[in-house]
Design an enzyme around this catalytic site. Structure first.
Site, PDB file in Angstrom:
ATOM      1  N   ASP A 105      54.876  77.385   8.963  1.00 38.26           N
ATOM      2  CA  ASP A 105      53.333  77.772   8.975  1.00 38.26           C
ATOM      3  C   ASP A 105      52.851  76.538   9.594  1.00 38.26           C
ATOM      4  O   ASP A 105      52.879  75.406   9.217  1.00 38.26           O
ATOM      5  CB  ASP A 105      52.993  77.834   7.454  1.00 38.26           C
ATOM      6  CG  ASP A 105      51.475  78.361   7.234  1.00 38.26           C
ATOM      7  OD1 ASP A 105      50.576  77.493   7.876  1.00 38.26           O
ATOM      8  OD2 ASP A 105      51.515  79.289   6.505  1.00 38.26           O
ATOM      9  N   ASP A 164      60.286  90.542   1.263  1.00 37.99           N
ATOM     10  CA  ASP A 164      60.015  89.253   0.932  1.00 37.99           C
ATOM     11  C   ASP A 164      60.190  88.939  -0.561  1.00 37.99           C
ATOM     12  O   ASP A 164      59.160  89.398  -1.228  1.00 37.99           O
ATOM     13  CB  ASP A 164      58.672  88.745   1.660  1.00 37.99           C
ATOM     14  CG  ASP A 164      58.087  87.409   1.170  1.00 37.99           C
ATOM     15  OD1 ASP A 164      58.989  86.542   0.976  1.00 37.99           O
ATOM     16  OD2 ASP A 164      57.227  86.945   1.843  1.00 37.99           O
ATOM     17  N   GLU A 169      58.678  78.907   5.392  1.00 38.62           N
ATOM     18  CA  GLU A 169      57.270  78.808   4.943  1.00 38.62           C
ATOM     19  C   GLU A 169      57.102  77.615   4.247  1.00 38.62           C
ATOM     20  O   GLU A 169      55.824  76.941   4.046  1.00 38.62           O
ATOM     21  CB  GLU A 169      56.649  80.122   4.667  1.00 38.62           C
ATOM     22  CG  GLU A 169      56.953  80.384   3.240  1.00 38.62           C
ATOM     23  CD  GLU A 169      56.388  81.664   2.791  1.00 38.62           C
ATOM     24  OE1 GLU A 169      56.918  82.883   3.417  1.00 38.62           O
ATOM     25  OE2 GLU A 169      55.493  81.779   1.997  1.00 38.62           O
ATOM     26  N   HIS A 196      54.333  81.864  10.047  1.00 36.47           N
ATOM     27  CA  HIS A 196      53.903  82.275   8.696  1.00 36.47           C
ATOM     28  C   HIS A 196      52.379  82.028   8.947  1.00 36.47           C
ATOM     29  O   HIS A 196      52.133  81.015   9.324  1.00 36.47           O
ATOM     30  CB  HIS A 196      54.635  81.323   7.690  1.00 36.47           C
ATOM     31  CG  HIS A 196      53.967  81.829   6.192  1.00 36.47           C
ATOM     32  ND1 HIS A 196      52.973  81.033   5.598  1.00 36.47           N
ATOM     33  CD2 HIS A 196      54.007  82.734   5.249  1.00 36.47           C
ATOM     34  CE1 HIS A 196      52.758  81.279   4.626  1.00 36.47           C
ATOM     35  NE2 HIS A 196      53.190  82.476   4.221  1.00 36.47           N
ATOM     36  N   GLU A 233      52.444  87.643  11.592  1.00 31.65           N
ATOM     37  CA  GLU A 233      52.068  87.899  10.388  1.00 31.65           C
ATOM     38  C   GLU A 233      50.651  88.155  10.375  1.00 31.65           C
ATOM     39  O   GLU A 233      49.770  87.486  10.855  1.00 31.65           O
ATOM     40  CB  GLU A 233      52.346  86.895   9.413  1.00 31.65           C
ATOM     41  CG  GLU A 233      52.087  87.190   7.994  1.00 31.65           C
ATOM     42  CD  GLU A 233      52.795  86.524   7.096  1.00 31.65           C
ATOM     43  OE1 GLU A 233      53.119  85.128   7.227  1.00 31.65           O
ATOM     44  OE2 GLU A 233      53.136  87.013   6.022  1.00 31.65           O
ATOM     45  N   GLU A 243      63.101  88.181   3.763  1.00 30.57           N
ATOM     46  CA  GLU A 243      62.595  86.859   3.848  1.00 30.57           C
ATOM     47  C   GLU A 243      62.518  86.071   2.254  1.00 30.57           C
ATOM     48  O   GLU A 243      62.417  86.773   1.360  1.00 30.57           O
ATOM     49  CB  GLU A 243      61.066  87.209   4.003  1.00 30.57           C
ATOM     50  CG  GLU A 243      60.147  85.879   4.316  1.00 30.57           C
ATOM     51  CD  GLU A 243      58.809  86.180   4.674  1.00 30.57           C
ATOM     52  OE1 GLU A 243      58.719  86.986   5.635  1.00 30.57           O
ATOM     53  OE2 GLU A 243      57.895  85.611   4.270  1.00 30.57           O
ATOM     54  N   LYS A 262      56.480  93.089  -0.889  1.00 28.16           N
ATOM     55  CA  LYS A 262      57.033  91.963  -1.700  1.00 28.16           C
ATOM     56  C   LYS A 262      58.156  92.676  -2.566  1.00 28.16           C
ATOM     57  O   LYS A 262      58.180  93.956  -2.854  1.00 28.16           O
ATOM     58  CB  LYS A 262      55.954  91.436  -2.672  1.00 28.16           C
ATOM     59  CG  LYS A 262      54.740  90.503  -1.946  1.00 28.16           C
ATOM     60  CD  LYS A 262      55.480  89.312  -1.428  1.00 28.16           C
ATOM     61  CE  LYS A 262      54.404  88.591  -0.544  1.00 28.16           C
ATOM     62  NZ  LYS A 262      55.119  87.493  -0.131  1.00 28.16           N
TER      63      LYS A 262
HETATM   64 CA    CA Z   1      56.556  85.114   2.554  1.00 29.79          CA
END
Ligand code: CA
Length: 376
Positions: free
Chosen positions: A270, A195, A247, A297, A330, A221, A167
């Site tokens: 997703d 991300d 996503e 995702h 993922e 991301e 992150k």
């Molecule tokens: Ca993400």
């Protein structure tokens, strides 16, 4: 075969330690599973990504009554029937998550009826496993993040991961320090993705991208808001790092401008949100037209995880080449009992890869008594 019941399961589990990303903190996990039963005695499972309560209401109070008596194997007809009934009121978001959950359950039933694992019904040859990347390195906790991330990096390497995603979103300076710390911890040969969960405006996202370019970042991301395609293009012009996103997007109609304008280099529908298996296939086909890799995702329970695996296993090789296939899915490493505690046999994970369930349908066996422990 006829649908004779649709049951929603709202699940909640408190976490042993909260974790945060750029938008909010999680102190518990929640998800919505659905169980579609038929007059032939079988059941199919689906999952809706996002807030469980409104998705449950959309299914229980609106969609489910229209479906009883219909054949769940008619996946394409059912998808269009449901979409037509919701189009005027919700082209994205919760209503699409509800349709996604239903669509996944219908595909589960259809593959069980065909006696095939879902990915085979979707047209793929035998596949054993798919390499995955670890999603982790969240914020929060009492330990300094450098220390926490070093510990996490060691765990992921020991688990056999060759790729990890961290992150960002704490401000350009702090992010750059932490990206350097994670790169040091994982070494030069591991793929590293970042991300931001759209924490930045285009100027700040571009500044961060330039700051971390020397760290060999595989993708950046959600650098900016999912609504800001121009912002994605601005960041792309500013950096050599490929961009990923999708996503928060829904249906082929939502993904089309993102793909046509090449706002992303990796597109991440997703399956539990974008419209399910039926719509995920269309989005991935559309992505292939633009030579953009679609990699799902996946942040859900064992149900969403299995849906993503089957879907991804059935995607054609892209682009064609003699070298080893470069699929990568993922693998959320945050605490989530719904991945393991609600199924009799969790999807097998070994040395950085998910192993495809080979029994008919999604290939997961839900443990209803375990579900009851988490039910709201
Ligand atoms: Ca993400």
């Amino acid at each position: 075969m006829r649908i004779d019941g649709i049951r929603t399961w709202r699940l909640r589990a408190d976490l042993s330690e909260p974790f945060a990303f750029s938008q909010f903190e999680y102190a518990r996990r929640e998800t919505l599973l659905i169980e579609v039963s038929t007059d032939e005695g079988g059941a199919g499972w689906g999952e809706a990504y996002g807030p469980a309560a409104p998705a449950a209401a959309a299914i229980n109070d609106f969609l489910a009554p229209m479906l009883v008596g219909l054949d769940p194997r008619d996946t394409e007809s059912l998808w269009h029937f449901l979409y037509a009934r919701t189009l005027d009121h919700g082209q994205k978001g919760t209503l699409l998550a509800a349709i996604s959950a239903l669509d996944i359950a219908f595909w589960d039933i259809k593959a069980q009826a065909a006696g095939m694992p879902l990915y085979r019904l979707l047209g793929a040859g035998y596949a054993e496993s798919i390499p995955c990347y670890a999603t982790g390195f969240y914020f929060g906790g009492s330990v300094p993040l450098e220390e926490k991330f070093e510990r996490e990096a060691r765990l992921y390497l020991a688990d056999g991961f060759r790729a990890v995603k961290m992150k960002v979103g704490l401000g350009v300076e702090r992010d750059a320090e932490l990206v350097a710390a994670v790169r040091r911890a994982v070494g030069p040969r591991i793929r590293l993705m970042i991300d931001a969960n759209h924490a930045y405006d285009p100027v700040a996202a571009a500044a961060l991208a330039r700051r971390v370019e020397t760290q060999d970042i595989f993708w950046f991301e959600e650098p900016v808001s999912p609504l800001d395609i121009e912002g994605y293009l601005y960041v792309k012009r500013a950096t050599s790092i490929p961009l990923a996103g999708g996503e928060c997007e829904h249906t082929r109609f939502g993904f089309e401008p993102l793909l046509r304008r090449r706002a992303v280099d990796f597109v991440q529908p997703d399956l539990c949100a974008c419209g399910g298996i039926s719509e995920g296939l269309k989005i991935a086909t559309l992505a292939s037209v633009y030579n953009i890799h679609a990699t799902p995702h996946a942040w859900g329970s064992a149900v969403g995880q299995a849906a993503a695996l089957h879907f991804y296993a059935a995607r054609p090789r892209h682009p064609a080449s003699l070298t080893a296939e470069d699929k990568m899915i993922e693998c959320d490493r945050t605490e989530n009992p719904f991945r393991t505690a609600i199924v009799k046999t969790p999807v097998r994970f070994e040395r950085g890869a998910w192993y495809l369930p080979q029994t008919p349908g999604l290939g997961i066996e839900i443990d209803r008594s375990a579900l009851e422990n988490f039910q709201l």
